[in-house]
Design a protein around this motif. Structure first.
Motif, PDB file in Angstrom:
ATOM      1  N   ASP A   5       1.398   7.648   0.305  1.00 49.33           N
ATOM      2  CA  ASP A   5       2.651   6.940   0.531  1.00 49.33           C
ATOM      3  C   ASP A   5       3.813   7.925   0.674  1.00 49.33           C
ATOM      4  N   ARG A   9       9.417  -1.539   0.175  1.00 47.97           N
ATOM      5  CA  ARG A   9       9.840  -1.764   1.555  1.00 47.97           C
ATOM      6  C   ARG A   9      11.347  -1.648   1.729  1.00 47.97           C
ATOM      7  N   THR A  47       2.629  -2.479   2.222  1.00 47.28           N
ATOM      8  CA  THR A  47       1.576  -1.672   2.847  1.00 47.28           C
ATOM      9  C   THR A  47       0.315  -1.660   1.990  1.00 47.28           C
TER      10      THR A  47
END
Length: 176
Positions: A155, A82, A9
């Motif tokens: 995040d 991830r 991301t």
């Protein structure tokens, strides 16, 4: 699960960029000596550059230590960010804790800037009108820590939203 650059991301890339910026800032001036008196300026100009300007490696613990965890956190979130188990287990929270700790260490370093020199040296500097100030690298390191904190916070919020979504089930292959 294999690593894919496309799956990282923007927040995780920002964390890595902040870590790399923090690392790069360590080679720039973190502590500088300066004066506004022309005769003292001439003396400072004659000294070895490393006596007047110090990078993070030649400054205090509060200069060289904080950028290293920022770099490590940036690398970890890019490579493991991830992986669902890592995210659910608190990787974004750990990243935020590391970024805040690094930021706090940098702030302490800012307030203890003159402690890089002993009391005798500080006395001589005061008598001569020499100021101990932060260098450009210190500002960049602080910016990197702030960016990492913001990216980690965002995040963490994204991880919270992800954890509330139902898990995607992979279709089972039929055995023959």
């Amino acid at each position: 699960m294999s690593f894919s650059v496309k799956s990282v991301t923007w927040r995780e890339w920002l964390g890595l960029a902040a870590g790399l910026l923090a690392l790069g800032s360590m080679f720039l001036p973190w502590t500088t000596l300066s004066t506004n008196k022309p005769d003292i300026e001439d003396i400072l100009a004659q000294l070895d550059h490393s006596d007047v300007v110090r990078d993070a490696w030649h400054s205090s613990f509060f200069a060289w230590c904080p950028p290293l965890p920022l770099l490590l956190a940036g690398l970890v979130v890019v490579f493991f960010g991830r992986i669902r188990k890592a995210r659910v287990s608190g990787l974004p929270h750990l990243w935020l804790a590391v970024a805040v700790a690094a930021l706090l260490l940098m702030v302490v370093g800012w307030f203890t800037l003159d402690w890089e020199f002993d009391a005798d040296q500080r006395g001589i500097f005061d008598a001569a009108g020499i100021a101990i100030g932060p260098g450009f690298g210190r500002f960049l390191g602080l910016l990197a820590a702030l960016v990492s904190c913001v990216a980690a916070f965002l995040d963490m919020r994204a991880a919270r939203a992800e954890s509330r979504q139902p898990r995607k089930r992979e279709p089972r292959s039929k055995s023959r």
